[in-house]
Design a protein around this motif. Structure first.
Motif, short mmCIF file in Angstrom:
data_model
loop_
_atom_site.label_atom_id
_atom_site.label_comp_id
_atom_site.label_asym_id
_atom_site.label_seq_id
_atom_site.Cartn_x
_atom_site.Cartn_y
_atom_site.Cartn_z
N ASN A 20 49.07 115.25 -31.27
CA ASN A 20 48.91 114.78 -29.90
C ASN A 20 49.22 113.28 -29.80
OD1 ASN A 20 48.06 117.35 -29.21
ND2 ASN A 20 45.88 116.83 -29.23
N LEU A 21 48.74 112.52 -30.77
CA LEU A 21 48.97 111.07 -30.77
C LEU A 21 50.44 110.74 -30.99
CD1 LEU A 21 45.84 110.11 -32.86
CD2 LEU A 21 46.25 109.39 -30.50
N SER A 22 51.09 111.48 -31.88
CA SER A 22 52.51 111.22 -32.15
C SER A 22 53.38 111.54 -30.95
CB SER A 22 52.97 112.02 -33.37
OG SER A 22 52.96 113.42 -33.10
N MET A 23 52.96 112.48 -30.13
CA MET A 23 53.71 112.82 -28.93
C MET A 23 53.70 111.67 -27.92
SD MET A 23 55.12 115.72 -29.38
CE MET A 23 55.63 116.18 -27.74
N GLU A 24 52.75 110.75 -28.08
CA GLU A 24 52.69 109.57 -27.21
C GLU A 24 53.14 108.32 -27.95
OE1 GLU A 24 49.40 109.15 -24.56
OE2 GLU A 24 48.70 111.20 -24.95
N ASP A 25 53.87 108.54 -29.07
CA ASP A 25 54.42 107.44 -29.87
C ASP A 25 53.33 106.53 -30.43
OD1 ASP A 25 57.09 108.25 -29.56
OD2 ASP A 25 57.23 107.22 -27.64
N LEU A 26 52.19 107.09 -30.72
CA LEU A 26 51.10 106.34 -31.34
C LEU A 26 50.96 106.83 -32.78
CD1 LEU A 26 48.48 106.43 -28.45
CD2 LEU A 26 49.94 104.53 -29.12
N GLN A 27 51.25 105.95 -33.71
CA GLN A 27 51.26 106.32 -35.12
C GLN A 27 49.90 106.03 -35.76
OE1 GLN A 27 53.88 108.03 -36.32
NE2 GLN A 27 54.65 107.80 -34.22
N TYR A 28 49.35 107.04 -36.37
CA TYR A 28 48.10 106.93 -37.12
C TYR A 28 48.33 107.53 -38.50
CZ TYR A 28 45.39 105.95 -32.85
OH TYR A 28 44.88 105.40 -31.70
N THR A 29 47.74 106.91 -39.51
CA THR A 29 47.74 107.51 -40.83
C THR A 29 46.56 108.48 -40.91
OG1 THR A 29 48.66 105.51 -41.81
CG2 THR A 29 47.57 107.05 -43.30
N MET A 30 46.84 109.71 -41.31
CA MET A 30 45.78 110.70 -41.47
C MET A 30 45.39 110.74 -42.94
SD MET A 30 45.70 111.37 -38.31
CE MET A 30 44.50 112.69 -38.19
N GLU A 31 44.15 110.40 -43.25
CA GLU A 31 43.69 110.28 -44.63
C GLU A 31 42.64 111.35 -44.94
OE1 GLU A 31 44.61 108.26 -47.04
OE2 GLU A 31 46.02 107.00 -45.91
N ALA A 32 43.03 112.30 -45.79
CA ALA A 32 42.06 113.29 -46.26
C ALA A 32 41.07 112.63 -47.20
CB ALA A 32 42.79 114.44 -46.96
N SER A 33 39.81 112.88 -47.01
CA SER A 33 38.76 112.23 -47.78
C SER A 33 38.67 112.83 -49.18
CB SER A 33 37.41 112.39 -47.08
OG SER A 33 36.37 111.86 -47.85
N PRO A 34 38.78 112.00 -50.24
CA PRO A 34 38.64 112.52 -51.60
C PRO A 34 37.25 113.10 -51.84
CG PRO A 34 39.57 110.31 -51.60
CD PRO A 34 39.08 110.57 -50.22
N GLY A 35 37.18 114.14 -52.62
CA GLY A 35 35.90 114.79 -52.88
C GLY A 35 34.92 113.94 -53.66
N ASN A 36 35.41 112.91 -54.36
CA ASN A 36 34.53 112.06 -55.16
C ASN A 36 34.24 110.71 -54.51
OD1 ASN A 36 37.05 110.96 -55.41
ND2 ASN A 36 37.03 110.79 -57.64
N LEU A 37 34.51 110.60 -53.21
CA LEU A 37 34.26 109.35 -52.49
C LEU A 37 32.91 109.46 -51.79
CD1 LEU A 37 35.66 106.62 -51.72
CD2 LEU A 37 36.36 107.74 -49.61
#
Length: 383
Positions: free
Chosen positions: A247-264
């Protein structure tokens, strides 16, 4: 017997010394009192009620941790979201974004819970040796609004001393001792723990008792930090996160999507994902020039306009993880990104679960915040 004779000169010096000490006492008392003041909030007329965190966990009752929870309940079936601002109080867009939502929201389906001062204790002091202000000011159509600039840590008068090494209770992961006062290292908390662990536990109880479906924690990071303009999420939140990214990319808004490590361990987006049976958490990061190591003198303009010549130079030298030019990273842009990311998480959830949709009016639009400034959505009382 010795006799001490005081000359008129000595008397004058003594009186001057007492006068100076008295003046310092009065000034320090004024600073101390002001440090305990909290910025005003002017909720939308659609606000249902203001709850206290102690309603969910009595262990914080009577302490500064017993903060306000702004509840917007439509009375109509739908899911629920919890939004936290002010986990770290040297990251201004977090609490300003939460307040802008509180002052404009009207929920039509489902419920929205907003906490603008997630760690209220962090607003009663600033980090030593950083030259931080106690407060800063934002222009609105009705004059200036003031906000507190605080610390990322619980005030040590409520939790001290720091251990040499902080050991996260559930995982036994080791961290620096001062992290024991960092709310975003103490999740999921514990009822018989430290002040900060009890605070985290209270929010877990809120999510459990209110059956919260989504939770968003607003943060900021220095421009030289790799995790920036990001949305962090654990496995259980991945479908909603990916929909929000689209949805954000469709409005030209770039976000990095970061999957949370299991050991964090100890982090909001990790532990809420693991220890809550119902809640899908997300943690947002926007760029904050007043937070990093490169910025120049701490000023109100640095906080609000996000402009800094040192960071511009660092950007040209390739030392940053985000673009930086003369336009800076103004508070309004950062607030807009926080609110927009939360809005698209809701929209993504609604697309996946239309029978449990959250619907709200009055969410400040991204483009309008950027163009008009966040002050246009802060409702200071008319003079």
């Amino acid at each position: 017997m010795d006799k001490r004779v005081f000359s008129s000169d000595n008397l004058v010096k003594s009186l001057c010394a007492f006068a100076i000490l008295g003046g310092l006492f009065v000034a320090s008392r004024k600073i101390f009192i002001e440090s305990r003041q909290q910025f005003p909030i002017y909720p939308s007329a659609a606000l249902t009620r203001i709850a206290r965190l102690s309603e969910y966990f009595d262990g914080v009752r009577g302490t500064t941790a017993d903060g306000e929870v702004y509840v917007f309940d439509s009375g109509m079936p739908g899911a629920s979201i919890l939004i936290l601002g002010g986990t770290h109080n040297d990251e201004p867009s977090g609490h300003v974004a939460a307040i802008a939502m509180i002052e404009n929201l009207h929920v039509k389906k489902g419920r929205i819970f907003i906490v603008p001062r997630a760690n209220p204790s962090g607003l009663t002091h600033t980090t030593p040796l950083e030259g931080f202000f106690d407060r800063y000011y934002v222009d609105t159509p009705n004059g200036k609004r003031w906000f507190k600039f605080g610390s990322r840590y619980t005030n040590p008068i409520y939790q001290w001393p720091d251990p040499d090494i902080f050991v996260h209770h559930q995982s036994l992961q080791s961290m620096a001792g001062e992290e024991s006062r960092n709310l975003n290292r103490c999740w999921p908390g514990r009822p018989d723990g430290t002040y900060t662990e009890k605070l985290a536990y209270a929010y877990m109880e809120l999510m459990r008792k209110e059956k919260i479906d989504l939770a968003a924690d607003f943060h900021e990071a220095p421009l030289e930090y790799f995790l920036i303009n990001a949305i962090c999420y654990p496995e259980k939140s991945s479908k909603v996160a990916l929909g929000a990214e689209f949805n954000l990319s469709m409005e030209d808004l770039q976000y990095t999507m970061e999957a949370s490590p299991g050991n964090l361990h100890g982090f909001f987006h990790r532990e809420v994902g693991d220890y809550s049976s119902t809640t899908m958490p997300f943690l947002m990061e926007t760029p904050n020039p007043s937070q990093g190591r490169f910025h120049g003198k701490m000023t109100n303009d640095l906080i609000v306009t996000g402009q800094d010549t040192n960071y511009i130079k660092a950007g040209k030298l390739g030392r940053l993880f985000v673009d930086m030019d003369e336009n800076g990273w103004p508070l309004s842009l950062r607030v807009a990104r926080q609110i927009k990311s939360a809005e698209e998480i809701i929209n993504s959830f609604n697309e996946l679960y239309p029978d449990r949709a959250i619907e709200a009016e009055g969410i400040p639009p991204y483009r309008e915040i950027v163009e008009k400034g966040v002050g246009a959505f802060l409702h200071a009382p008319e003079k």
